[in-house]
Write a protein that holds these residues in place. Structure first.
Motif, short mmCIF file in Angstrom:
data_model
loop_
_atom_site.label_atom_id
_atom_site.label_comp_id
_atom_site.label_asym_id
_atom_site.label_seq_id
_atom_site.Cartn_x
_atom_site.Cartn_y
_atom_site.Cartn_z
N TYR A 96 -18.33 -50.41 27.69
CA TYR A 96 -17.51 -51.37 26.95
C TYR A 96 -18.34 -52.57 26.48
CZ TYR A 96 -13.50 -48.66 28.26
OH TYR A 96 -12.60 -47.64 28.38
N PRO A 97 -18.13 -52.96 25.22
CA PRO A 97 -18.85 -54.13 24.70
C PRO A 97 -18.24 -55.42 25.24
CG PRO A 97 -17.30 -53.37 23.07
CD PRO A 97 -17.24 -52.38 24.21
N PRO A 98 -19.01 -56.51 25.27
CA PRO A 98 -18.43 -57.80 25.65
C PRO A 98 -17.37 -58.22 24.63
CG PRO A 98 -20.72 -58.06 24.96
CD PRO A 98 -20.42 -56.60 24.91
N LEU A 99 -16.36 -58.92 25.13
CA LEU A 99 -15.27 -59.38 24.29
C LEU A 99 -15.27 -60.89 24.21
CD1 LEU A 99 -12.47 -57.03 25.70
CD2 LEU A 99 -13.90 -56.67 23.67
N THR A 100 -14.62 -61.41 23.20
CA THR A 100 -14.47 -62.86 23.07
C THR A 100 -13.45 -63.36 24.07
OG1 THR A 100 -12.74 -62.60 21.43
CG2 THR A 100 -15.01 -62.81 20.60
N ALA A 101 -13.37 -64.67 24.20
CA ALA A 101 -12.35 -65.28 25.06
C ALA A 101 -10.99 -64.76 24.63
CB ALA A 101 -12.41 -66.80 24.95
N GLY A 102 -10.17 -64.44 25.59
CA GLY A 102 -8.86 -63.90 25.28
C GLY A 102 -8.88 -62.42 24.96
N ALA A 103 -10.05 -61.81 25.01
CA ALA A 103 -10.21 -60.37 24.74
C ALA A 103 -9.61 -59.97 23.40
CB ALA A 103 -9.62 -59.55 25.88
N SER A 104 -9.75 -60.86 22.41
CA SER A 104 -9.13 -60.61 21.11
C SER A 104 -10.01 -59.79 20.17
CB SER A 104 -8.76 -61.93 20.44
OG SER A 104 -9.94 -62.66 20.14
N ARG A 105 -11.31 -59.71 20.46
CA ARG A 105 -12.21 -58.93 19.61
C ARG A 105 -13.54 -58.73 20.30
NH1 ARG A 105 -11.97 -63.89 15.77
NH2 ARG A 105 -13.54 -65.18 16.72
N VAL A 106 -14.32 -57.83 19.74
CA VAL A 106 -15.67 -57.58 20.24
C VAL A 106 -16.53 -58.80 19.91
CG1 VAL A 106 -17.74 -56.15 19.94
CG2 VAL A 106 -15.47 -55.08 20.02
N ALA A 107 -17.28 -59.26 20.89
CA ALA A 107 -18.20 -60.38 20.66
C ALA A 107 -19.44 -59.84 19.98
CB ALA A 107 -18.55 -61.05 21.99
N ASP A 108 -19.77 -60.38 18.84
CA ASP A 108 -20.92 -59.91 18.09
C ASP A 108 -21.59 -61.10 17.42
OD1 ASP A 108 -22.79 -58.69 16.49
OD2 ASP A 108 -21.38 -57.35 15.51
N ASP A 109 -22.62 -61.62 18.08
CA ASP A 109 -23.33 -62.77 17.54
C ASP A 109 -24.34 -62.37 16.47
OD1 ASP A 109 -22.01 -64.50 19.23
OD2 ASP A 109 -23.48 -64.26 20.81
N GLY A 110 -24.55 -61.09 16.27
CA GLY A 110 -25.64 -60.64 15.42
C GLY A 110 -25.38 -60.61 13.94
N ASP A 111 -24.14 -60.73 13.50
CA ASP A 111 -23.86 -60.56 12.08
C ASP A 111 -22.82 -61.59 11.63
OD1 ASP A 111 -23.29 -59.77 9.51
OD2 ASP A 111 -22.75 -57.73 10.03
N PRO A 112 -23.27 -62.67 10.96
CA PRO A 112 -22.33 -63.72 10.55
C PRO A 112 -21.31 -63.24 9.51
CG PRO A 112 -24.49 -64.12 9.62
CD PRO A 112 -24.64 -62.96 10.56
N ASP A 113 -21.57 -62.11 8.83
CA ASP A 113 -20.61 -61.59 7.86
C ASP A 113 -19.55 -60.71 8.51
OD1 ASP A 113 -21.85 -62.83 5.73
OD2 ASP A 113 -23.24 -61.16 5.45
N ASP A 114 -19.74 -60.40 9.78
CA ASP A 114 -18.82 -59.53 10.50
C ASP A 114 -17.59 -60.31 10.92
OD1 ASP A 114 -17.51 -57.85 12.24
OD2 ASP A 114 -19.28 -57.30 13.36
N ASP A 115 -16.42 -59.78 10.63
CA ASP A 115 -15.16 -60.40 11.01
C ASP A 115 -15.10 -60.63 12.53
OD1 ASP A 115 -12.57 -60.78 11.92
OD2 ASP A 115 -11.71 -59.14 10.83
#
Length: 187
Positions: free
Chosen positions: A162-181
């Motif tokens: 499982y990938p890391p999630l943002t606070a509140g588990a609302s989405r996948v945390a992805d610091d690598g792509d600023p264009d990614d929703d």
């Protein structure tokens, strides 16, 4: 690199049920890719475990495809059809403000709001229900997958899928792509 939740913190790896279909799709594809990478690149796996994981990856791929089949029409509807109705409501609201809420403008607003409500009931609701059903099937499929894998491999192994999630588990945390929703830091 994103921080990972502590092992054994099962709820933290599970995306919030309230997350959108698109975010569920991203989450499931991340899990699928990790499962496939374990099969292809984890030398610690026994042959029987590798074969079992291949089966899990195929089943998850089918669930991901089914969800994708429900996400696309719903997203297309939101981004093409629904925005036109919402635009009409905004124009009608503008006309009401500009005219001081006089007769024709008020009637135009009421008609636009009525059409928006009808569209929500006849077009959006069925698409949203179909999407919601696929999200539920995916989540159930992944819970069953976790249970089967837990019979063969460790909790840490399952956590690694499982990938890391943002606070509140609302989405996948992805610091690598600023264009990614889904771009966001983990909790």
């Amino acid at each position: 690199m994103s921080a990972r939740p502590a092992p054994g913190a099962a709820p933290e790896r599970i995306l919030s049920r309230e997350a959108s279909g698109l975010r569920h799709l991203r989450w499931a594809r991340e899990v699928q890719a990790t499962l496939e990478a374990h099969v292809d690149h984890n030398p610690a796996l026994a042959d029987a475990d590798r074969e079992a994981l291949r089966g899990e990856a195929r089943a998850l791929a089918a669930a991901v495809q089914a969800l994708s089949g429900a996400v696309k029409p719903y997203r297309d509807f939101l981004e093409r059809t629904r925005v036109r109705y919402r635009g009409r409501v905004r124009v009608a609201e503008h006309l009401v403000r500009a005219s001081g809420a006089e007769g024709a403008a008020r009637a135009h607003l009421e008609a636009a709001l009525s059409e928006l409500a009808a569209m929500e009931a006849t077009q959006r609701r069925p698409l949203k229900e179909a999407l919601s059903a696929e999200i539920d099937r995916l989540r159930e499929r992944m819970a069953h997958m976790d249970a089967r894998v837990a019979e063969r491999l460790s909790a840490a192994f399952i956590e690694s899928l499982y990938p890391p999630l943002t606070a509140g588990a609302s989405r996948v945390a992805d610091d690598g792509d600023p264009d990614d929703d889904a771009t966001a830091s983990p909790r």
